[in-house]
Design an enzyme around this catalytic site. Structure first.
Site: not given
Ligand code: ADP
Length: 150
Positions: A17, A41, A91, A129
């Site tokens: 992130h 979630k 990703r 995450s």
């Molecule tokens: P959500 O619950 O809305 O999917 P996340 O917190 O899991 O939110 O992720 C927020 C954003 O960050 C999403 O667009 C996700 O694809 C992106 N993301 C998560 N991990 C990575 C990573 N390792 N590299 C790049 N983008 C990421």
């Protein structure tokens, strides 16, 4: 002033992130990291106030990066901030399937909103995450995946 929201659950906020925000800073004047309650979630693993504090620490030297908790439609939140852009990371094809629909729905809800996608930096692609939560739950060291001290 180009403002983008970077919406997500951020449970927790990871180096993946962080990388998206820092790269987004070259595109946008202001980025609002918007920590939401994802309906799928509902129960968070990491405390939301703790996450906000940690995100603030990670971006202490970035005055144009802000963090906000929200509990409403992202498309609605964007209007409040006068943000015309949503920033998201991609990703893999699984991310694409989900992001594809959600960006179209957001556009339907707020016509002027464009979602801008950044492809993950290869070294950060395996970071998610959900995996961090699993490792942490069973006592593994997750600090290499986080842009702040636990
Ligand atoms: P959500 O619950 O809305 O999917 P996340 O917190 O899991 O939110 O992720 C927020 C954003 O960050 C999403 O667009 C996700 O694809 C992106 N993301 C998560 N991990 C990575 C990573 N390792 N590299 C790049 N983008 C990421």
């Amino acid at each position: 002033m180009k403002t983008a929201l970077f919406p997500g659950s951020f449970d927790p906020f990871t180096r993946g992130h962080y990388d998206i925000v820092m790269r987004g800073r070259h595109i946008f004047d202001r980025i609002v990291i918007s920590v939401g309650h994802n309906s799928k979630k509902n129960k968070r693993y990491f405390d939301i106030d703790w996450i906000v504090e940690k995100i603030n620490t990670a971006f202490a030297d970035e005055p144009h990066v802000e963090v906000e908790v929200y509990d409403e439609l992202t498309a609605q939140l964007a209007r409040k901030y006068d943000a015309k852009f949503l920033l998201r990371g991609l990703r893999n094809t699984t991310d694409f399937e989900y992001e594809n629909s959600i960006s179209q729905i957001n556009k339907y809800l707020n016509e002027e909103l464009e979602t801008i996608f950044l492809i993950t930096s290869p070294s950060l692609a395996p970071i998610s995450s959900s995996i961090i939560r699993e490792v942490h739950r069973y006592g593994g060291d997750v600090s290499p995946f986080l842009p702040y001290d636990l």
